[in-house]
Design a protein around this motif. Sequence first.
Motif, PDB file in Angstrom:
ATOM      1  N   ASP A   1       0.826  -1.202   0.000  1.00  0.00           N
ATOM      2  CA  ASP A   1       0.000   0.000   0.000  1.00  0.00           C
ATOM      3  C   ASP A   1       0.863   1.255   0.000  1.00  0.00           C
ATOM      4  OD1 ASP A   1      -2.633   1.255   0.201  1.00  0.00           O
ATOM      5  OD2 ASP A   1      -1.975   1.850   2.211  1.00  0.00           O
ATOM      6  N   ASN A   2       1.905   1.274   0.819  1.00  0.00           N
ATOM      7  CA  ASN A   2       2.809   2.428   0.871  1.00  0.00           C
ATOM      8  C   ASN A   2       3.554   2.614  -0.439  1.00  0.00           C
ATOM      9  OD1 ASN A   2       2.076   3.064   3.481  1.00  0.00           O
ATOM     10  ND2 ASN A   2       3.730   1.882   4.395  1.00  0.00           N
ATOM     11  N   LEU A   3       3.993   1.520  -1.053  1.00  0.00           N
ATOM     12  CA  LEU A   3       4.708   1.624  -2.324  1.00  0.00           C
ATOM     13  C   LEU A   3       3.804   2.155  -3.435  1.00  0.00           C
ATOM     14  CD1 LEU A   3       6.826  -1.646  -2.267  1.00  0.00           C
ATOM     15  CD2 LEU A   3       7.624   0.692  -1.923  1.00  0.00           C
ATOM     16  N   VAL A   4       2.549   1.726  -3.444  1.00  0.00           N
ATOM     17  CA  VAL A   4       1.606   2.234  -4.442  1.00  0.00           C
ATOM     18  C   VAL A   4       1.388   3.724  -4.247  1.00  0.00           C
ATOM     19  CG1 VAL A   4      -0.804   2.140  -5.191  1.00  0.00           C
ATOM     20  CG2 VAL A   4       0.460   0.028  -4.855  1.00  0.00           C
ATOM     21  N   LYS A   5       1.258   4.171  -3.004  1.00  0.00           N
ATOM     22  CA  LYS A   5       1.065   5.602  -2.733  1.00  0.00           C
ATOM     23  C   LYS A   5       2.283   6.411  -3.163  1.00  0.00           C
ATOM     24  CE  LYS A   5      -2.204   5.098   1.009  1.00  0.00           C
ATOM     25  NZ  LYS A   5      -2.460   5.233   2.434  1.00  0.00           N
ATOM     26  N   LYS A   6       3.473   5.915  -2.861  1.00  0.00           N
ATOM     27  CA  LYS A   6       4.690   6.633  -3.251  1.00  0.00           C
ATOM     28  C   LYS A   6       4.860   6.649  -4.775  1.00  0.00           C
ATOM     29  CE  LYS A   6       7.249   6.182   0.973  1.00  0.00           C
ATOM     30  NZ  LYS A   6       7.101   7.482   1.532  1.00  0.00           N
ATOM     31  N   GLY A   7       4.570   5.515  -5.426  1.00  0.00           N
ATOM     32  CA  GLY A   7       4.641   5.461  -6.881  1.00  0.00           C
ATOM     33  C   GLY A   7       3.648   6.399  -7.526  1.00  0.00           C
ATOM     34  N   SER A   8       2.458   6.477  -6.952  1.00  0.00           N
ATOM     35  CA  SER A   8       1.439   7.390  -7.464  1.00  0.00           C
ATOM     36  C   SER A   8       1.880   8.843  -7.313  1.00  0.00           C
ATOM     37  CB  SER A   8       0.121   7.155  -6.725  1.00  0.00           C
ATOM     38  OG  SER A   8      -0.869   8.031  -7.173  1.00  0.00           O
ATOM     39  N   ALA A   9       2.499   9.166  -6.181  1.00  0.00           N
ATOM     40  CA  ALA A   9       2.994  10.529  -5.961  1.00  0.00           C
ATOM     41  C   ALA A   9       4.091  10.886  -6.955  1.00  0.00           C
ATOM     42  CB  ALA A   9       3.499  10.677  -4.531  1.00  0.00           C
ATOM     43  N   ILE A  10       4.968   9.949  -7.254  1.00  0.00           N
ATOM     44  CA  ILE A  10       6.034  10.198  -8.234  1.00  0.00           C
ATOM     45  C   ILE A  10       5.436  10.421  -9.617  1.00  0.00           C
ATOM     46  CG2 ILE A  10       7.977   9.127  -9.452  1.00  0.00           C
ATOM     47  CD1 ILE A  10       8.687   7.761  -6.766  1.00  0.00           C
ATOM     48  N   GLU A  11       4.453   9.594  -9.985  1.00  0.00           N
ATOM     49  CA  GLU A  11       3.805   9.760 -11.286  1.00  0.00           C
ATOM     50  C   GLU A  11       3.096  11.101 -11.390  1.00  0.00           C
ATOM     51  OE1 GLU A  11       2.941   5.058 -12.312  1.00  0.00           O
ATOM     52  OE2 GLU A  11       1.292   6.328 -11.629  1.00  0.00           O
ATOM     53  N   LYS A  12       2.462  11.530 -10.312  1.00  0.00           N
ATOM     54  CA  LYS A  12       1.795  12.839 -10.326  1.00  0.00           C
ATOM     55  C   LYS A  12       2.816  13.964 -10.428  1.00  0.00           C
ATOM     56  CE  LYS A  12      -2.391  11.461  -8.015  1.00  0.00           C
ATOM     57  NZ  LYS A  12      -3.210  11.462  -6.827  1.00  0.00           N
ATOM     58  N   ALA A  13       3.946  13.833  -9.716  1.00  0.00           N
ATOM     59  CA  ALA A  13       4.991  14.862  -9.771  1.00  0.00           C
ATOM     60  C   ALA A  13       5.584  14.972 -11.169  1.00  0.00           C
ATOM     61  CB  ALA A  13       6.085  14.564  -8.755  1.00  0.00           C
ATOM     62  N   LEU A  14       5.716  13.822 -11.850  1.00  0.00           N
ATOM     63  CA  LEU A  14       6.253  13.818 -13.220  1.00  0.00           C
ATOM     64  C   LEU A  14       5.175  14.055 -14.271  1.00  0.00           C
ATOM     65  CD1 LEU A  14       8.667  10.756 -12.937  1.00  0.00           C
ATOM     66  CD2 LEU A  14       9.282  13.176 -12.976  1.00  0.00           C
ATOM     67  N   GLN A  15       3.927  14.120 -13.817  1.00  0.00           N
ATOM     68  CA  GLN A  15       2.768  14.292 -14.696  1.00  0.00           C
ATOM     69  C   GLN A  15       2.700  13.189 -15.750  1.00  0.00           C
ATOM     70  OE1 GLN A  15       3.045  18.307 -16.145  1.00  0.00           O
ATOM     71  NE2 GLN A  15       2.368  19.161 -14.194  1.00  0.00           N
ATOM     72  N   VAL A  16       2.910  11.967 -15.273  1.00  0.00           N
ATOM     73  CA  VAL A  16       2.874  10.789 -16.137  1.00  0.00           C
ATOM     74  C   VAL A  16       1.820   9.832 -15.582  1.00  0.00           C
ATOM     75  CG1 VAL A  16       4.189   8.812 -16.981  1.00  0.00           C
ATOM     76  CG2 VAL A  16       5.324  11.002 -16.653  1.00  0.00           C
ATOM     77  N   PRO A  17       0.771   9.540 -16.355  1.00  0.00           N
ATOM     78  CA  PRO A  17      -0.179   8.539 -15.867  1.00  0.00           C
ATOM     79  C   PRO A  17       0.436   7.145 -15.985  1.00  0.00           C
ATOM     80  CG  PRO A  17      -0.820   9.275 -18.048  1.00  0.00           C
ATOM     81  CD  PRO A  17       0.376  10.097 -17.640  1.00  0.00           C
ATOM     82  N   GLY A  18       0.275   6.356 -14.961  1.00  0.00           N
ATOM     83  CA  GLY A  18       0.876   5.028 -14.987  1.00  0.00           C
ATOM     84  C   GLY A  18       0.132   4.061 -14.097  1.00  0.00           C
ATOM     85  N   GLN A  19       0.765   2.917 -13.865  1.00  0.00           N
ATOM     86  CA  GLN A  19       0.111   1.844 -13.123  1.00  0.00           C
ATOM     87  C   GLN A  19      -0.170   2.214 -11.678  1.00  0.00           C
ATOM     88  OE1 GLN A  19       2.680  -1.545 -13.151  1.00  0.00           O
ATOM     89  NE2 GLN A  19       4.216  -0.617 -11.845  1.00  0.00           N
ATOM     90  N   PHE A  20       0.673   3.004 -11.055  1.00  0.00           N
ATOM     91  CA  PHE A  20       0.459   3.339  -9.650  1.00  0.00           C
ATOM     92  C   PHE A  20      -0.724   4.279  -9.475  1.00  0.00           C
ATOM     93  CE2 PHE A  20       4.994   2.221  -9.759  1.00  0.00           C
ATOM     94  CZ  PHE A  20       4.949   1.146  -8.893  1.00  0.00           C
ATOM     95  N   SER A  21      -0.883   5.213 -10.389  1.00  0.00           N
ATOM     96  CA  SER A  21      -2.041   6.107 -10.334  1.00  0.00           C
ATOM     97  C   SER A  21      -3.327   5.313 -10.506  1.00  0.00           C
ATOM     98  CB  SER A  21      -1.944   7.181 -11.418  1.00  0.00           C
ATOM     99  OG  SER A  21      -0.794   7.960 -11.216  1.00  0.00           O
ATOM    100  N   ASN A  22      -3.312   4.343 -11.422  1.00  0.00           N
ATOM    101  CA  ASN A  22      -4.495   3.504 -11.623  1.00  0.00           C
ATOM    102  C   ASN A  22      -4.787   2.670 -10.383  1.00  0.00           C
ATOM    103  OD1 ASN A  22      -4.875   4.429 -14.212  1.00  0.00           O
ATOM    104  ND2 ASN A  22      -3.667   2.799 -15.139  1.00  0.00           N
ATOM    105  N   CYS A  23      -3.744   2.111  -9.763  1.00  0.00           N
ATOM    106  CA  CYS A  23      -3.934   1.329  -8.533  1.00  0.00           C
ATOM    107  C   CYS A  23      -4.506   2.206  -7.431  1.00  0.00           C
ATOM    108  CB  CYS A  23      -2.612   0.731  -8.058  1.00  0.00           C
ATOM    109  SG  CYS A  23      -2.101  -0.719  -8.962  1.00  0.00           S
TER     110      CYS A  23
END
Length: 100
Positions: free
Chosen positions: A4-26
């Motif tokens: 759960d923590n890794l998904v949240k951190k991955g989602s934050a990185i994707e948002k910071a880079l403005q790249v939609p990816g698997q973590f944002s979807n999760c």
Amino acid sequence: MRCDNLVKKGSAIEKALQVPGQFSNCQDEHNIAKNDKRHAVFNAIVAACFIYSLVFAAWIFLTLHNGFGLKNLHCMITAPVTGLALGLGVYRLIRGQIPA
């Protein structure tokens, strides 16, 4: 928990880079499931506690059977009870500390 923590951190990185990816979807799926009453009982934390306690019970069984030479029936009763008690205890300790 870690997942759960890794998904949240991955989602934050994707948002910071403005790249939609698997973590944002999760994260989006997680937020939808969080509001669904069917997922209120069984979530990532409960699943992790169940899996870890099941593995712990298997190790207890092997230790009791091979290390102490106890009979199968005694091991089959003691190991799951100990694993379940440990899983419930850990769940009670962490359920308020880690958002599901």
